[in-house]
Design a protein around this motif. Structure first.
Motif, PDB file in Angstrom:
ATOM      1  N   ALA A  27      -6.150 -12.406  -3.277  1.00 51.82           N
ATOM      2  CA  ALA A  27      -5.539 -11.671  -2.167  1.00 51.82           C
ATOM      3  C   ALA A  27      -5.060 -12.695  -1.150  1.00 51.82           C
ATOM      4  CB  ALA A  27      -6.554 -10.719  -1.527  1.00 51.82           C
ATOM      5  N   GLY A  28      -3.762 -12.668  -0.885  1.00 52.01           N
ATOM      6  CA  GLY A  28      -3.208 -13.648   0.036  1.00 52.01           C
ATOM      7  C   GLY A  28      -3.134 -15.025  -0.564  1.00 52.01           C
ATOM      8  N   GLU A  29      -3.274 -15.122  -1.866  1.00 51.96           N
ATOM      9  CA  GLU A  29      -3.245 -16.413  -2.542  1.00 51.96           C
ATOM     10  C   GLU A  29      -2.277 -16.343  -3.720  1.00 51.96           C
ATOM     11  OE1 GLU A  29      -7.498 -18.006  -3.036  1.00 51.96           O
ATOM     12  OE2 GLU A  29      -7.678 -15.824  -3.063  1.00 51.96           O
ATOM     13  N   GLY A  30      -1.501 -17.375  -3.880  1.00 54.70           N
ATOM     14  CA  GLY A  30      -0.674 -17.489  -5.062  1.00 54.70           C
ATOM     15  C   GLY A  30       0.432 -16.458  -5.137  1.00 54.70           C
ATOM     16  N   ARG A  31       1.228 -16.595  -6.180  1.00 57.84           N
ATOM     17  CA  ARG A  31       2.343 -15.682  -6.411  1.00 57.84           C
ATOM     18  C   ARG A  31       2.443 -15.367  -7.892  1.00 57.84           C
ATOM     19  NH1 ARG A  31       7.887 -17.637  -4.835  1.00 57.84           N
ATOM     20  NH2 ARG A  31       8.347 -15.594  -5.749  1.00 57.84           N
ATOM     21  N   PHE A  32       2.865 -14.144  -8.190  1.00 53.13           N
ATOM     22  CA  PHE A  32       3.130 -13.725  -9.565  1.00 53.13           C
ATOM     23  C   PHE A  32       4.638 -13.609  -9.780  1.00 53.13           C
ATOM     24  CE2 PHE A  32      -1.269 -12.321  -9.509  1.00 53.13           C
ATOM     25  CZ  PHE A  32      -1.665 -12.421 -10.836  1.00 53.13           C
ATOM     26  N   SER A  33       5.044 -13.817 -11.012  1.00 51.54           N
ATOM     27  CA  SER A  33       6.393 -13.497 -11.459  1.00 51.54           C
ATOM     28  C   SER A  33       6.248 -12.690 -12.739  1.00 51.54           C
ATOM     29  CB  SER A  33       7.210 -14.766 -11.723  1.00 51.54           C
ATOM     30  OG  SER A  33       8.483 -14.445 -12.262  1.00 51.54           O
ATOM     31  N   TRP A  34       6.732 -11.443 -12.727  1.00 45.44           N
ATOM     32  CA  TRP A  34       6.497 -10.508 -13.819  1.00 45.44           C
ATOM     33  C   TRP A  34       7.757 -10.292 -14.650  1.00 45.44           C
ATOM     34  CZ3 TRP A  34       1.690  -8.820 -14.856  1.00 45.44           C
ATOM     35  CH2 TRP A  34       0.734  -8.932 -13.836  1.00 45.44           C
TER      36      TRP A  34
ATOM     37  N   LEU B 161       6.278 -20.691 -19.191  1.00 43.80           N
ATOM     38  CA  LEU B 161       5.953 -22.110 -19.028  1.00 43.80           C
ATOM     39  C   LEU B 161       7.022 -22.800 -18.189  1.00 43.80           C
ATOM     40  CD1 LEU B 161       4.413 -24.735 -19.670  1.00 43.80           C
ATOM     41  CD2 LEU B 161       5.729 -24.860 -21.804  1.00 43.80           C
ATOM     42  N   PHE B 162       8.277 -22.466 -18.448  1.00 39.21           N
ATOM     43  CA  PHE B 162       9.355 -23.046 -17.648  1.00 39.21           C
ATOM     44  C   PHE B 162       9.134 -22.748 -16.163  1.00 39.21           C
ATOM     45  CE2 PHE B 162      13.372 -22.681 -15.393  1.00 39.21           C
ATOM     46  CZ  PHE B 162      14.030 -23.848 -15.736  1.00 39.21           C
ATOM     47  N   HIS B 163       8.782 -21.507 -15.832  1.00 41.60           N
ATOM     48  CA  HIS B 163       8.567 -21.155 -14.430  1.00 41.60           C
ATOM     49  C   HIS B 163       7.404 -21.948 -13.832  1.00 41.60           C
ATOM     50  CE1 HIS B 163      11.656 -18.254 -14.333  1.00 41.60           C
ATOM     51  NE2 HIS B 163      11.048 -17.308 -15.008  1.00 41.60           N
ATOM     52  N   ILE B 164       6.337 -22.095 -14.588  1.00 41.34           N
ATOM     53  CA  ILE B 164       5.196 -22.864 -14.084  1.00 41.34           C
ATOM     54  C   ILE B 164       5.603 -24.303 -13.791  1.00 41.34           C
ATOM     55  CG2 ILE B 164       2.956 -23.849 -14.732  1.00 41.34           C
ATOM     56  CD1 ILE B 164       2.777 -20.899 -14.017  1.00 41.34           C
ATOM     57  N   LEU B 165       6.382 -24.895 -14.683  1.00 40.06           N
ATOM     58  CA  LEU B 165       6.732 -26.311 -14.556  1.00 40.06           C
ATOM     59  C   LEU B 165       7.875 -26.567 -13.582  1.00 40.06           C
ATOM     60  CD1 LEU B 165       6.476 -27.446 -18.297  1.00 40.06           C
ATOM     61  CD2 LEU B 165       4.771 -27.685 -16.476  1.00 40.06           C
ATOM     62  N   THR B 166       8.505 -25.509 -13.071  1.00 39.80           N
ATOM     63  CA  THR B 166       9.602 -25.684 -12.104  1.00 39.80           C
ATOM     64  C   THR B 166       9.381 -24.852 -10.850  1.00 39.80           C
ATOM     65  OG1 THR B 166      10.901 -23.879 -13.125  1.00 39.80           O
ATOM     66  CG2 THR B 166      11.266 -26.121 -13.964  1.00 39.80           C
ATOM     67  N   TRP B 167       8.154 -24.385 -10.620  1.00 35.59           N
ATOM     68  CA  TRP B 167       7.892 -23.395  -9.564  1.00 35.59           C
ATOM     69  C   TRP B 167       8.314 -23.894  -8.193  1.00 35.59           C
ATOM     70  CZ3 TRP B 167       5.266 -18.752 -11.053  1.00 35.59           C
ATOM     71  CH2 TRP B 167       5.179 -17.816 -10.032  1.00 35.59           C
ATOM     72  N   ASP B 168       7.969 -25.126  -7.863  1.00 33.07           N
ATOM     73  CA  ASP B 168       8.284 -25.629  -6.526  1.00 33.07           C
ATOM     74  C   ASP B 168       9.782 -25.855  -6.350  1.00 33.07           C
ATOM     75  OD1 ASP B 168       5.628 -25.588  -5.762  1.00 33.07           O
ATOM     76  OD2 ASP B 168       5.253 -27.635  -6.434  1.00 33.07           O
ATOM     77  N   ALA B 169      10.463 -26.287  -7.411  1.00 33.37           N
ATOM     78  CA  ALA B 169      11.893 -26.582  -7.319  1.00 33.37           C
ATOM     79  C   ALA B 169      12.739 -25.317  -7.310  1.00 33.37           C
ATOM     80  CB  ALA B 169      12.321 -27.485  -8.474  1.00 33.37           C
ATOM     81  N   MET B 170      12.337 -24.320  -8.076  1.00 35.03           N
ATOM     82  CA  MET B 170      13.094 -23.061  -8.133  1.00 35.03           C
ATOM     83  C   MET B 170      12.143 -21.901  -8.379  1.00 35.03           C
ATOM     84  SD  MET B 170      15.274 -23.844 -11.611  1.00 35.03           S
ATOM     85  CE  MET B 170      14.929 -25.365 -12.509  1.00 35.03           C
ATOM     86  N   PRO B 171      11.458 -21.449  -7.332  1.00 34.33           N
ATOM     87  CA  PRO B 171      10.488 -20.356  -7.477  1.00 34.33           C
ATOM     88  C   PRO B 171      11.139 -19.112  -8.074  1.00 34.33           C
ATOM     89  CG  PRO B 171      10.364 -21.338  -5.286  1.00 34.33           C
ATOM     90  CD  PRO B 171      11.586 -21.892  -5.935  1.00 34.33           C
TER      91      PRO B 171
ATOM     92  N   GLU C 205      11.668 -15.064  -9.055  1.00 32.78           N
ATOM     93  CA  GLU C 205      11.480 -13.792  -8.362  1.00 32.78           C
ATOM     94  C   GLU C 205      10.186 -13.141  -8.824  1.00 32.78           C
ATOM     95  OE1 GLU C 205      13.383 -12.605  -5.988  1.00 32.78           O
ATOM     96  OE2 GLU C 205      14.888 -14.200  -6.131  1.00 32.78           O
ATOM     97  N   ARG C 206       9.614 -12.298  -7.975  1.00 34.73           N
ATOM     98  CA  ARG C 206       8.388 -11.599  -8.375  1.00 34.73           C
ATOM     99  C   ARG C 206       8.648 -10.693  -9.578  1.00 34.73           C
ATOM    100  NH1 ARG C 206       5.557  -6.436  -6.574  1.00 34.73           N
ATOM    101  NH2 ARG C 206       3.435  -6.705  -7.362  1.00 34.73           N
ATOM    102  N   LEU C 207       9.812 -10.054  -9.620  1.00 37.27           N
ATOM    103  CA  LEU C 207      10.127  -9.136 -10.703  1.00 37.27           C
ATOM    104  C   LEU C 207      11.351  -9.626 -11.457  1.00 37.27           C
ATOM    105  CD1 LEU C 207       9.715  -5.673  -8.925  1.00 37.27           C
ATOM    106  CD2 LEU C 207       8.007  -6.981 -10.202  1.00 37.27           C
ATOM    107  N   GLU C 208      11.203  -9.792 -12.759  1.00 30.14           N
ATOM    108  CA  GLU C 208      12.351 -10.059 -13.621  1.00 30.14           C
ATOM    109  C   GLU C 208      12.516  -8.848 -14.528  1.00 30.14           C
ATOM    110  OE1 GLU C 208      13.837 -12.660 -17.426  1.00 30.14           O
ATOM    111  OE2 GLU C 208      11.936 -13.190 -16.469  1.00 30.14           O
ATOM    112  N   ASP C 209      13.604  -8.142 -14.365  1.00 26.18           N
ATOM    113  CA  ASP C 209      13.873  -6.959 -15.180  1.00 26.18           C
ATOM    114  C   ASP C 209      14.515  -7.401 -16.483  1.00 26.18           C
ATOM    115  OD1 ASP C 209      14.633  -4.498 -16.283  1.00 26.18           O
ATOM    116  OD2 ASP C 209      14.922  -3.620 -14.301  1.00 26.18           O
TER     117      ASP C 209
END
Length: 368
Positions: free
Chosen positions: A72-79, A206-216, A218-222
């Motif tokens: 709670a109040g920690e981290g971010r998800f991308s779904w 894995l790509f998102h994890i390895l590039t999170w800081d450079a290109m975060p 979106e929370r939702l990917e449809d």
């Protein structure tokens, strides 16, 4: 719970309710807003009385601020999801967060330290698709993923990169997710998806994890529509090259000189070996060069559906992962939590918890 963790939860709940720092500081009886700011950043420890006041003012149960098995109040998800209602996803995110928080908290209690360094790909939004493909090829080679990278990727992510990989029974519409925390990265994959989809989602996240800081992300990917942002397209390119690197394609020989039926059959057979979809393999071959675009277009995708095996029954992978099961077993054996508490955290019955350990070949000293 550390002061910074409690402070982050106070901030998250305040922002969720749309309250300003000034307004909440007044309810706490603080003379200046900076006192609340110091609590939210972890610079000042909250007192027991202030914690009770936070529960009252922010309309949240006390364990929202103190339960270590919550995110709670920690981290971010991308779904990666398809048309899920926000409330349903919010609820499932809380459940998924409990799994990740349990791994983090129990690991700390057992003296395990998170990775000191975290890998990155060195790509950005301005990187070309060729750059992303080259990164995927290089990843497969440097981590020695072999002739079928899809089959070894999850183990490499956990063993070499310290990324928690969990197979879960997600709610309908969710195929996968990435979660980024200050000290831990995690990927969740819906184990009920077909293997090729699971493998693709794993490489994509894995790509998102390895590039999170450079290109975060979106929370939702449809995943339903063709309109997708550049970051997701770069992730697709990386995933395709990782799962189907040139070195893994070479053993299948030539792809020209075949009629449509023979080409479709070869694509289906090769895709099964590689753990990908036949359609993805077809277009990867076009991108790499062995298959002319005209020949690819001549193959009816209906012949490639389900890799030509619509009735094939594929067993589900065990829930969670062996690393997760081992950590949980150690925590049970060390008395860090009870079997009943462990089952509750995982939303399982005790018998199902025992089945998880058995499926991963993990011995547990306590009686389940």
């Amino acid at each position: 719970m550390s002061a910074s963790a409690i402070g982050a939860r106070i901030k998250a709940r305040r922002e969720e309710l749309g309250f300003s720092q000034e307004a909440v500081a007044g309810h706490f009886g603080f003379n200046v807003r900076q006192t609340l700011s110091a609590i939210e950043t972890g610079e000042r420890r909250v007192t027991a009385e202030e914690l009770l006041k936070a529960a009252e003012v922010l309309a949240a149960p006390l364990d929202y601020f103190t339960d270590p098995f919550l995110l709670a109040g920690e981290g971010r998800f991308s779904w990666r999801q398809a048309g899920i209602a926000s409330k349903a996803l919010d609820g499932y995110e809380r459940d998924a967060g409990r799994l990740i928080a349990a791994f983090r908290t129990l690991g700390a209690q057992l003296g395990r330290k998170p990775p000191l360094l975290r890998r990155t790909l060195g790509l950005s939004k301005t990187s070309s698709y060729e750059d992303a493909a080259a990164a995927g090829e290089r990843f497969a080679a440097e981590f020695q993923l072999g002739a079928a990278p899809a089959l070894r990727l999850g183990d490499a992510m956990e063993r070499e990169l310290g990324i928690l990989v969990l197979m879960v029974d997600a709610i309908p519409g969710v195929s996968g997710a990435a979660c980024h925390l200050p000290e831990l990265d995690a990927v969740l994959i819906n184990r009920k998806e077909v293997p090729s989809r699971r493998h693709y989602d794993l490489a994509h996240e894995l790509f998102h994890i390895l590039t999170w800081d450079a290109m975060p992300p979106e929370r939702l990917e449809d995943t339903r529509g063709p309109i997708r942002g550049r970051v997701e397209q770069l992730a697709d390119t990386f995933a395709g090259a990782l799962l189907m690197p040139s070195a893994a394609l070479e053993p299948f020989g030539a792809w020209t000189g075949l009629d449509e039926d023979d080409l479709a059959a070869k694509l289906n057979d090769a895709a099964e070996v590689l753990g990908v979809t036949s359609v993805a393999l077809k277009w990867r071959l076009v991108a790499v060069g062995p298959l002319p675009k005209a020949a690819a277009l001549a193959v009816d995708d209906a012949k490639l559906r389900h890799n030509g095996r619509p009735d094939a029954r594929r067993p589900l992978p065990p829930l969670f992962s062996r690393a997760f099961a081992q950590l949980l077993a150690e925590a049970l054996d060390a008395g860090k939590l009870s079997a009943r508490r462990a089952a509750s955290l995982l939303s399982l019955a005790i018998d199902d918890l025992a089945a998880v350990f058995a499926a991963h070949g993990v011995a547990v000293a306590v009686d389940l």
